[in-house]
Design an enzyme around this catalytic site. Structure first.
Site, PDB file in Angstrom:
ATOM      1  N   ASP A 155     143.709  73.919  50.897  1.00 50.08           N
ATOM      2  CA  ASP A 155     142.965  74.686  51.704  1.00 50.08           C
ATOM      3  C   ASP A 155     143.212  73.975  53.059  1.00 50.08           C
ATOM      4  O   ASP A 155     142.785  72.885  53.200  1.00 50.08           O
ATOM      5  CB  ASP A 155     141.581  74.389  50.995  1.00 50.08           C
ATOM      6  CG  ASP A 155     140.573  75.524  51.711  1.00 50.08           C
ATOM      7  OD1 ASP A 155     140.625  75.741  52.915  1.00 50.08           O
ATOM      8  OD2 ASP A 155     139.900  76.467  50.849  1.00 50.08           O
ATOM      9  N   ILE A 156     143.050  75.126  54.132  1.00 53.50           N
ATOM     10  CA  ILE A 156     143.118  74.302  55.552  1.00 53.50           C
ATOM     11  C   ILE A 156     141.616  74.101  56.060  1.00 53.50           C
ATOM     12  O   ILE A 156     141.454  73.314  57.005  1.00 53.50           O
ATOM     13  CB  ILE A 156     143.817  75.257  56.549  1.00 53.50           C
ATOM     14  CG1 ILE A 156     143.092  76.579  56.476  1.00 53.50           C
ATOM     15  CG2 ILE A 156     145.299  75.526  56.181  1.00 53.50           C
ATOM     16  CD1 ILE A 156     143.443  77.721  57.591  1.00 53.50           C
ATOM     17  N   GLN A 189     132.700  85.756  47.760  1.00 53.98           N
ATOM     18  CA  GLN A 189     134.156  85.678  48.088  1.00 53.98           C
ATOM     19  C   GLN A 189     134.212  86.196  49.609  1.00 53.98           C
ATOM     20  O   GLN A 189     133.822  86.976  49.948  1.00 53.98           O
ATOM     21  CB  GLN A 189     134.831  86.742  47.115  1.00 53.98           C
ATOM     22  CG  GLN A 189     136.431  86.836  47.399  1.00 53.98           C
ATOM     23  CD  GLN A 189     137.322  87.748  46.351  1.00 53.98           C
ATOM     24  OE1 GLN A 189     136.248  88.693  45.623  1.00 53.98           O
ATOM     25  NE2 GLN A 189     138.471  87.856  46.443  1.00 53.98           N
ATOM     26  N   HIS A 243     141.550  84.111  43.664  1.00 58.47           N
ATOM     27  CA  HIS A 243     141.914  82.803  43.893  1.00 58.47           C
ATOM     28  C   HIS A 243     141.012  81.801  43.239  1.00 58.47           C
ATOM     29  O   HIS A 243     139.666  82.184  43.017  1.00 58.47           O
ATOM     30  CB  HIS A 243     142.191  82.316  45.412  1.00 58.47           C
ATOM     31  CG  HIS A 243     140.949  82.401  46.282  1.00 58.47           C
ATOM     32  ND1 HIS A 243     140.501  83.558  46.683  1.00 58.47           N
ATOM     33  CD2 HIS A 243     140.129  81.606  46.795  1.00 58.47           C
ATOM     34  CE1 HIS A 243     139.599  83.534  47.445  1.00 58.47           C
ATOM     35  NE2 HIS A 243     139.207  82.365  47.460  1.00 58.47           N
ATOM     36  N   HIS A 282     139.552  77.745  43.240  1.00 59.61           N
ATOM     37  CA  HIS A 282     139.480  76.440  44.012  1.00 59.61           C
ATOM     38  C   HIS A 282     139.335  75.460  42.821  1.00 59.61           C
ATOM     39  O   HIS A 282     138.671  75.317  41.842  1.00 59.61           O
ATOM     40  CB  HIS A 282     138.067  76.647  44.765  1.00 59.61           C
ATOM     41  CG  HIS A 282     137.817  77.585  45.722  1.00 59.61           C
ATOM     42  ND1 HIS A 282     138.035  77.249  46.931  1.00 59.61           N
ATOM     43  CD2 HIS A 282     137.607  78.809  45.758  1.00 59.61           C
ATOM     44  CE1 HIS A 282     137.495  78.433  47.744  1.00 59.61           C
ATOM     45  NE2 HIS A 282     137.484  79.327  47.008  1.00 59.61           N
TER      46      HIS A 282
END
Length: 141
Positions: free
Chosen positions: A31-32, A94, A100, A102
């Site tokens: 994750d960025i 979301q 997705h 995490h």
């Protein structure tokens, strides 16, 4: 592929990411905006907005890959725990509308968060990505 979906663009190679794992069904990346070091996202390659729209086999593969990636996170970072989160639709929190999951490493005393507050540097992501991919080589999946 959805042209306006960042995850679809990442999977297609049209946007950057630090890829950790990929197979025919799923793609995993750092994750960025990590909530903790090692925060991973696992997404199905086929676009689906949420669990209501998802292929059950894609979700099953995300579950299988989660086990392998959890072991790599533990081995690489010495995580004392792991948060596994999956949100569906805006009412549930979301924010990217491509299904997705995490995986967020946790350590005792750290504030549990789902979303990070700062963008990680590309260099830090690349270095950690290399360590995680190396850890995966010794884990059966």
């Amino acid at each position: 592929m959805s042209e306006d979906c960042i995850f679809c663009r990442i999977i297609a190679g049209q946007a950057p990411s630090e890829r950790i794992y990929e197979d025919a069904r799923v793609f995993a990346m750092l994750d960025i905006m990590p909530a903790a070091e090692g925060h991973l996202l696992i997404v199905p390659k086929r676009h689906c907005a949420d669990i209501f729209d998802a292929d059950p086999e894609d979700i099953a593969q995300i579950g299988r890959v989660s086990v392998t990636l959890a072991k790599a996170l533990e081995r690489t970072l010495g995580a004392e725990g792991l948060g596994v989160y999956q949100l569906n639709r805006a009412a549930a929190g979301q924010t990217v509308f491509h299904y997705h999951t995490h995986l967020i490493p946790r350590w005792a005393g750290a504030e549990p968060r789902l979303h990070g507050r700062e963008r990680a540097s590309g260099e830090a992501l690349a270095a950690l990505g290399a360590r995680l991919r190396e850890a995966l080589t010794g884990i059966a999946h």
